[in-house]
Design a protein around this motif. Structure first.
Motif, PDB file in Angstrom:
ATOM      1  N   LEU A 128      -0.346   7.253   9.477  1.00 57.78           N
ATOM      2  CA  LEU A 128       0.498   8.248   8.825  1.00 57.78           C
ATOM      3  C   LEU A 128       0.109   9.628   9.315  1.00 57.78           C
ATOM      4  O   LEU A 128      -1.078   9.972   9.352  1.00 57.78           O
ATOM      5  N   THR A 135       2.380   3.983   2.142  1.00 54.84           N
ATOM      6  CA  THR A 135       3.284   5.127   2.261  1.00 54.84           C
ATOM      7  C   THR A 135       4.677   4.659   2.635  1.00 54.84           C
ATOM      8  O   THR A 135       4.955   3.475   2.767  1.00 54.84           O
ATOM      9  N   SER A 166      -7.373   7.123   5.564  1.00 55.14           N
ATOM     10  CA  SER A 166      -6.347   7.554   4.617  1.00 55.14           C
ATOM     11  C   SER A 166      -6.894   7.540   3.196  1.00 55.14           C
ATOM     12  O   SER A 166      -7.676   6.657   2.829  1.00 55.14           O
ATOM     13  N   VAL A 182       3.829   3.815  11.045  1.00 52.14           N
ATOM     14  CA  VAL A 182       3.329   3.335   9.761  1.00 52.14           C
ATOM     15  C   VAL A 182       3.183   1.814   9.725  1.00 52.14           C
ATOM     16  O   VAL A 182       2.329   1.291   9.013  1.00 52.14           O
ATOM     17  N   TYR A 209      -5.048   8.413   8.738  1.00 50.96           N
ATOM     18  CA  TYR A 209      -4.296   9.650   8.899  1.00 50.96           C
ATOM     19  C   TYR A 209      -4.416  10.127  10.348  1.00 50.96           C
ATOM     20  O   TYR A 209      -5.500  10.059  10.957  1.00 50.96           O
TER      21      TYR A 209
END
Length: 529
Positions: free
Chosen positions: A415, A433, A428, A410, A256
């Motif tokens: 993300l 995703t 993450s 990505v 993330y």
């Protein structure tokens, strides 16, 4: 399927949420998906580019209207208000007519962002973002009782993020979800009188977020292939054109990137402070701690949303410290912030109640912030991790669109997220995703066997479908008719594209009261940003 001299006057859309072209292509070539292989051989097939960003809330309305978000008006599941609170988007917020508004009678099932159900000529069963089975779930209303009587375990969706430590439980509940969607499709396919049939399986998206295991996914894709076989029989019996599309693709991620945390680090965003919040935090009373304690007592956040007055929810959300992208930000000292699926807003003094940026300074601020975001590198690899787009270029016709669109890279495993984490980079909590490349397949009397669309986008689906059944394309449509997929002998290939003016929908209608109580308040206590 052989071409006919006249085109059908009806079309079926089978939506497969989150199915990527590369997975489908691999498994077709491996002989695992015979019905999808039949579509490729006898019809048109290729990748389909999604919206920017590639998310469900934007993409399905674009597929249904043929317009990009700056025209249909939905940029996320929930919209930030001038007072920095969230308001859930519903079908009332769509500003453009959808396919079932212009092609009827229609059968519509499980399409995201359709709650509350429109009063259409035909029947509608709403999909993702439907809060419950009371009011607004179906049109006509009595259809809801029929569905629940025949399928008492019927599920609309599955919150995959509640199963991080329970993969086995997730897969069991996932089978109930698949059975629900398959059962609804079978029930709706008993309807014989329609010109448009539009049904979406959201199950692929749900499983792929949590379980990126190709063996498990292949089993699910075989289920989708089996359902497609039933649809093919049904469509052929009705002499219709079939379009199989996904709103976006999918792929694995591992990191993330917390954009609001980066903005804080770079001096563009300030967290709330104060003796009260600091004392609570020192005592260990944070939103995350509250959620843990409630879970231990068997109380869910949704229970609180439904049972507590909104004033209490708002008070707790604003006073208990946490990492919420709106409630834990001091907007009197914030220049820019991200929201939703990557929408970045400059804190415009004319747009927001506590805005501090004068309108004439916005271009300069956008340029500064964009440089900071685009320049962010992973400290372990030195790799750039974010793509940033100018909102004025992505959303040309709407002055109220996001100022920038931020998207993690990505394909490299990144993300973007909005929470105010302790670090810009964290591991993450999901395995995969959304990616931009979905699928487009077409089959039927109007379609040329072995053809392929050229640079197709989700905005092209509605114009192509309407033209294929002899209907005019809305003048406001941003997409084009994919004429390259039509059989040269079909009417659709020979006639000119005709346009027609359609009035905008009234998107100012009040939201359904029951929905407000359950979903529109998914903003308190910091559990939805």
């Amino acid at each position: 399927m052989s071409a006919k001299s006249t085109d059908p006057d009806k079309a079926f859309v089978l939506g497969l949420d989150g199915v990527p072209w590369y997975l489908l292509e691999d498994w077709i070539e491996a002989g695992e998906l015979p019905n999808f292989a039949r579509l490729v051989e006898e019809g048109a097939a290729g990748p389909l580019e999604s919206t920017k960003p590639p998310t469900t809330a934007l993409a399905w309305p674009t597929i249904a209207t043929g317009t990009w978000p700056d025209k249909h008006g939905v940029y996320a599941f929930h919209e930030v208000q001038s007072d920095y609170t969230n308001e859930m988007n519903t079908s009332h917020d769509l500003a453009r007519p959808e396919l079932w508004d212009v092609l009827s009678p229609a059968v519509v099932g499980n399409v995201p962002m359709t709650y509350p159900a429109d009063d259409i000529d035909g029947q509608m069963v709403t999909g993702m973002m439907t809060p419950g089975f009371d009011g607004g779930f179906t049109s006509p209303p009595e259809l809801a009782d029929e569905i629940l009587d025949e399928m008492p375990d019927y599920q609309i969706g599955l919150p995959w993020d509640e199963y991080h430590d329970d993969r086995e439980g997730f897969l069991e509940d996932f089978e109930t979800l698949v059975a629900s969607q398959r059962g609804l499709l079978e029930k709706q396919m008993t309807v014989e009188d329609w010109r448009l049939f539009f049904f979406v399986f959201t199950a692929p998206d749900r499983i792929q977020h949590l379980v990126w295991d190709r063996d498990v996914l292949l089993d699910h894709y075989r289920e989708l292939d089996d359902a497609l076989g039933d649809v093919l029989d049904y469509v052929e019996r009705h002499g219709a054109n079939l379009f199989v599309v996904s709103d976006h693709g999918f792929g694995p991620i591992d990191t993330y990137v917390h954009t609001n945390t980066l903005l804080e680090r770079e001096g563009y965003l300030t967290r709330k402070t104060g003796s009260g919040r600091g004392a609570l935090e020192r005592l260990g009373l944070t939103k995350e701690r509250v959620e843990t304690l409630l879970g231990t007592a068997g109380i869910t956040i949704e229970d609180l949303y439904q049972r507590l007055p909104e004033s209490v929810i708002e008070s707790v959300a604003s006073q208990v410290p946490g990492s919420h992208a709106l409630y834990d930000v001091d907007f009197t000292e914030t220049v820019a912030f991200t929201h939703g699926e990557g929408s970045l807003y400059v804190n415009d003094a004319e747009r927001f109640e506590q805005g501090i940026v004068a309108p004439d300074q916005i271009p300069a601020v956008k340029a500064e912030v964009r440089d900071a975001l685009e320049g962010l590198e992973d400290p372990e690899t030195g790799q750039r991790v974010l793509n940033v787009y100018d909102g004025d270029e992505v959303f040309e016709t709407d002055d109220d669109s996001p100022d920038l669109v931020v998207r993690g890279r990505v394909k490299e495993g990144y993300l973007n997220g909005n929470s105010l984490s302790g670090s810009v980079f964290t591991d993450s909590d999901m395995n995969a995703t959304h990616r931009s490349e979905g699928i487009f397949l077409a089959w039927g009397p109007s379609v040329e066997a072995g053809s392929a669309p050229e640079e197709a986008t989700v905005a092209d689906v509605a114009p192509t479908l309407l033209h294929s059944v002899g209907e005019a394309v809305p003048e406001a449509a941003d997409g084009r008719v994919l004429s390259e997929v039509f059989d040269p002998d079909a009417d659709a290939a020979r006639r000119d594209v005709v346009e027609r003016a359609l009035d905008e929908r009234d998107s100012s209608a009040a939201h359904d009261a029951d929905y407000d109580e359950v979903e529109s308040r998914l903003k308190g206590l910091g559990y939805m940003d």
